[in-house]
Design a protein around this motif. Sequence first.
Motif, PDB file in Angstrom:
ATOM      1  N   LEU A  80       0.828  -1.202   0.000  1.00 55.54           N
ATOM      2  CA  LEU A  80       0.000   0.000   0.000  1.00 55.54           C
ATOM      3  C   LEU A  80       0.866   1.257   0.000  1.00 55.54           C
ATOM      4  O   LEU A  80       0.565   2.228  -0.701  1.00 55.54           O
ATOM      5  CB  LEU A  80      -0.940  -0.004   1.208  1.00 55.54           C
ATOM      6  N   GLY A  81       1.963   1.229   0.747  1.00 51.94           N
ATOM      7  CA  GLY A  81       2.879   2.366   0.751  1.00 51.94           C
ATOM      8  C   GLY A  81       3.543   2.566  -0.598  1.00 51.94           C
ATOM      9  O   GLY A  81       3.697   3.701  -1.070  1.00 51.94           O
ATOM     10  N   SER A  82       3.919   1.473  -1.240  1.00 52.13           N
ATOM     11  CA  SER A  82       4.511   1.580  -2.575  1.00 52.13           C
ATOM     12  C   SER A  82       3.505   2.144  -3.569  1.00 52.13           C
ATOM     13  O   SER A  82       3.860   2.957  -4.431  1.00 52.13           O
ATOM     14  CB  SER A  82       4.998   0.218  -3.053  1.00 52.13           C
ATOM     15  N   ALA A  83       2.254   1.720  -3.452  1.00 50.43           N
ATOM     16  CA  ALA A  83       1.215   2.240  -4.343  1.00 50.43           C
ATOM     17  C   ALA A  83       0.986   3.734  -4.099  1.00 50.43           C
ATOM     18  O   ALA A  83       0.777   4.496  -5.049  1.00 50.43           O
ATOM     19  CB  ALA A  83      -0.081   1.459  -4.147  1.00 50.43           C
ATOM     20  N   ALA A  84       1.042   4.154  -2.839  1.00 54.38           N
ATOM     21  CA  ALA A  84       0.856   5.575  -2.527  1.00 54.38           C
ATOM     22  C   ALA A  84       2.004   6.407  -3.089  1.00 54.38           C
ATOM     23  O   ALA A  84       1.777   7.491  -3.645  1.00 54.38           O
ATOM     24  CB  ALA A  84       0.749   5.773  -1.018  1.00 54.38           C
ATOM     25  N   ILE A  85       3.232   5.909  -2.971  1.00 57.57           N
ATOM     26  CA  ILE A  85       4.382   6.628  -3.529  1.00 57.57           C
ATOM     27  C   ILE A  85       4.266   6.711  -5.037  1.00 57.57           C
ATOM     28  O   ILE A  85       4.543   7.753  -5.645  1.00 57.57           O
ATOM     29  CB  ILE A  85       5.704   5.943  -3.117  1.00 57.57           C
ATOM     30  N   LEU A  86       3.834   5.617  -5.658  1.00 51.74           N
ATOM     31  CA  LEU A  86       3.648   5.608  -7.104  1.00 51.74           C
ATOM     32  C   LEU A  86       2.559   6.595  -7.504  1.00 51.74           C
ATOM     33  O   LEU A  86       2.710   7.335  -8.477  1.00 51.74           O
ATOM     34  CB  LEU A  86       3.295   4.198  -7.576  1.00 51.74           C
ATOM     35  N   ALA A  87       1.471   6.639  -6.734  1.00 57.14           N
ATOM     36  CA  ALA A  87       0.385   7.568  -7.037  1.00 57.14           C
ATOM     37  C   ALA A  87       0.833   9.012  -6.859  1.00 57.14           C
ATOM     38  O   ALA A  87       0.406   9.902  -7.607  1.00 57.14           O
ATOM     39  CB  ALA A  87      -0.818   7.274  -6.148  1.00 57.14           C
ATOM     40  N   LEU A  88       1.704   9.268  -5.886  1.00 50.39           N
ATOM     41  CA  LEU A  88       2.207  10.625  -5.705  1.00 50.39           C
ATOM     42  C   LEU A  88       3.158  11.027  -6.835  1.00 50.39           C
ATOM     43  O   LEU A  88       3.250  12.195  -7.183  1.00 50.39           O
ATOM     44  CB  LEU A  88       2.943  10.753  -4.369  1.00 50.39           C
ATOM     45  N   GLY A  89       3.867  10.049  -7.371  1.00 53.09           N
ATOM     46  CA  GLY A  89       4.846  10.359  -8.405  1.00 53.09           C
ATOM     47  C   GLY A  89       4.272  10.456  -9.798  1.00 53.09           C
ATOM     48  O   GLY A  89       4.908  10.995 -10.702  1.00 53.09           O
ATOM     49  N   ILE A  90       3.066   9.950 -10.016  1.00 52.24           N
ATOM     50  CA  ILE A  90       2.485   9.932 -11.355  1.00 52.24           C
ATOM     51  C   ILE A  90       2.048  11.317 -11.843  1.00 52.24           C
ATOM     52  O   ILE A  90       2.350  11.677 -12.973  1.00 52.24           O
ATOM     53  CB  ILE A  90       1.317   8.921 -11.429  1.00 52.24           C
ATOM     54  N   PRO A  91       1.339  12.103 -11.024  1.00 55.41           N
ATOM     55  CA  PRO A  91       0.854  13.382 -11.563  1.00 55.41           C
ATOM     56  C   PRO A  91       2.008  14.301 -11.973  1.00 55.41           C
ATOM     57  O   PRO A  91       2.950  14.505 -11.216  1.00 55.41           O
ATOM     58  CB  PRO A  91       0.059  14.004 -10.425  1.00 55.41           C
ATOM     59  N   GLN A  92       1.917  14.812 -13.167  1.00 54.25           N
ATOM     60  CA  GLN A  92       2.953  15.717 -13.658  1.00 54.25           C
ATOM     61  C   GLN A  92       2.878  17.076 -12.973  1.00 54.25           C
ATOM     62  O   GLN A  92       3.855  17.811 -12.947  1.00 54.25           O
ATOM     63  CB  GLN A  92       2.805  15.897 -15.175  1.00 54.25           C
ATOM     64  N   SER A  93       1.728  17.411 -12.427  1.00 54.49           N
ATOM     65  CA  SER A  93       1.570  18.723 -11.798  1.00 54.49           C
ATOM     66  C   SER A  93       2.209  18.795 -10.418  1.00 54.49           C
ATOM     67  O   SER A  93       2.426  19.883  -9.903  1.00 54.49           O
ATOM     68  CB  SER A  93       0.088  19.066 -11.691  1.00 54.49           C
ATOM     69  N   MET A  94       2.526  17.649  -9.818  1.00 53.22           N
ATOM     70  CA  MET A  94       3.107  17.644  -8.485  1.00 53.22           C
ATOM     71  C   MET A  94       4.622  17.748  -8.564  1.00 53.22           C
ATOM     72  O   MET A  94       5.276  16.938  -9.213  1.00 53.22           O
ATOM     73  CB  MET A  94       2.688  16.386  -7.733  1.00 53.22           C
ATOM     74  N   CYS A  95       5.154  18.717  -7.903  1.00 54.67           N
ATOM     75  CA  CYS A  95       6.594  18.983  -7.912  1.00 54.67           C
ATOM     76  C   CYS A  95       7.331  17.932  -7.077  1.00 54.67           C
ATOM     77  O   CYS A  95       6.794  17.401  -6.095  1.00 54.67           O
ATOM     78  CB  CYS A  95       6.836  20.367  -7.335  1.00 54.67           C
ATOM     79  N   ALA A  96       8.555  17.624  -7.457  1.00 50.56           N
ATOM     80  CA  ALA A  96       9.368  16.655  -6.718  1.00 50.56           C
ATOM     81  C   ALA A  96       9.594  17.131  -5.284  1.00 50.56           C
ATOM     82  O   ALA A  96       9.678  16.311  -4.363  1.00 50.56           O
ATOM     83  CB  ALA A  96      10.699  16.429  -7.418  1.00 50.56           C
ATOM     84  N   TYR A  97       9.688  18.425  -5.079  1.00 47.41           N
ATOM     85  CA  TYR A  97       9.869  18.985  -3.743  1.00 47.41           C
ATOM     86  C   TYR A  97       8.728  18.558  -2.833  1.00 47.41           C
ATOM     87  O   TYR A  97       8.944  18.168  -1.679  1.00 47.41           O
ATOM     88  CB  TYR A  97       9.949  20.511  -3.832  1.00 47.41           C
ATOM     89  N   HIS A  98       7.498  18.593  -3.329  1.00 48.21           N
ATOM     90  CA  HIS A  98       6.336  18.233  -2.516  1.00 48.21           C
ATOM     91  C   HIS A  98       6.309  16.731  -2.232  1.00 48.21           C
ATOM     92  O   HIS A  98       5.966  16.310  -1.124  1.00 48.21           O
ATOM     93  CB  HIS A  98       5.043  18.677  -3.197  1.00 48.21           C
ATOM     94  N   VAL A  99       6.654  15.926  -3.225  1.00 45.63           N
ATOM     95  CA  VAL A  99       6.675  14.478  -3.029  1.00 45.63           C
ATOM     96  C   VAL A  99       7.716  14.109  -1.975  1.00 45.63           C
ATOM     97  O   VAL A  99       7.446  13.319  -1.056  1.00 45.63           O
ATOM     98  CB  VAL A  99       6.964  13.749  -4.363  1.00 45.63           C
ATOM     99  N   ILE A 100       8.910  14.687  -2.076  1.00 49.64           N
ATOM    100  CA  ILE A 100       9.968  14.398  -1.102  1.00 49.64           C
ATOM    101  C   ILE A 100       9.562  14.884   0.283  1.00 49.64           C
ATOM    102  O   ILE A 100       9.816  14.207   1.288  1.00 49.64           O
ATOM    103  CB  ILE A 100      11.307  15.011  -1.557  1.00 49.64           C
TER     104      ILE A 100
END
Length: 160
Positions: A80-100
Motif C-alpha cells: 500500500l505504501g509503494s502504491a501511494a508513492i507511485l500515485a504521488l509520483g504519477i501526476p505531472q503537476s506535483m513537484c518533486a519537492y512536494h513528493v519528497i
Amino acid sequence: MKCVSRFALFIVGGATYLLVLVFMLVWDPDQGRLWHLVLMAVAVGFARASIATISSTLLGMLFVCQQEAAFGNLCFWQSLGSAAILALGIPQSMCAYHVISIVICILVFALGMYCLLELRLKRERTPGEKKPEKEAEGKEMTTEMLAIAEPTNNEISIDC
C-alpha cells in the motif's frame, strides 16, 4: 544486530534515509556527477535494508503466535505504501519537492512511532529480568529442565 542494538540500527537506517531525502531537496541535479547518484543509491539501499530487517524482526518478536497474520499485514502495508508513492509520483503537476516533503513527513512519523514502541517494550520488561541463556547444542537436559519441560498432568498446554 548482535553487535548493535535493534533500536540503534533502526535509527541509523532512518537517519540515513532522512539525510538522503534532505540532500535530494537541496541538490541541483544539473551540477551533480555520477558519484552523487551512486552514493544516494547505496545509502537508500542500506536504509531500506536495515528498516525492513528490523521491522520483520520486531514483528516476529511481538506476534509469536500469529506470525502468518503479522507478516501478511506487513506485506500489505508495504504494498500500500509503494502504491501511494507511485500515485504521488504519477501526476505531472506535483513537484518533486512536494513528493519528497511528504515522504519525509511519513518517515519522521514512522520513526517516532517506532521509538514509542521501543519505549513501551522497554517499560514492560522488569528490571531484574534476565535474558535466556543460550544452551550449547548437544548438551543433555538436566532433571530440573525435564521437570519444567514436562507437563504435570496429561494435558498439553500452549502458551500462545
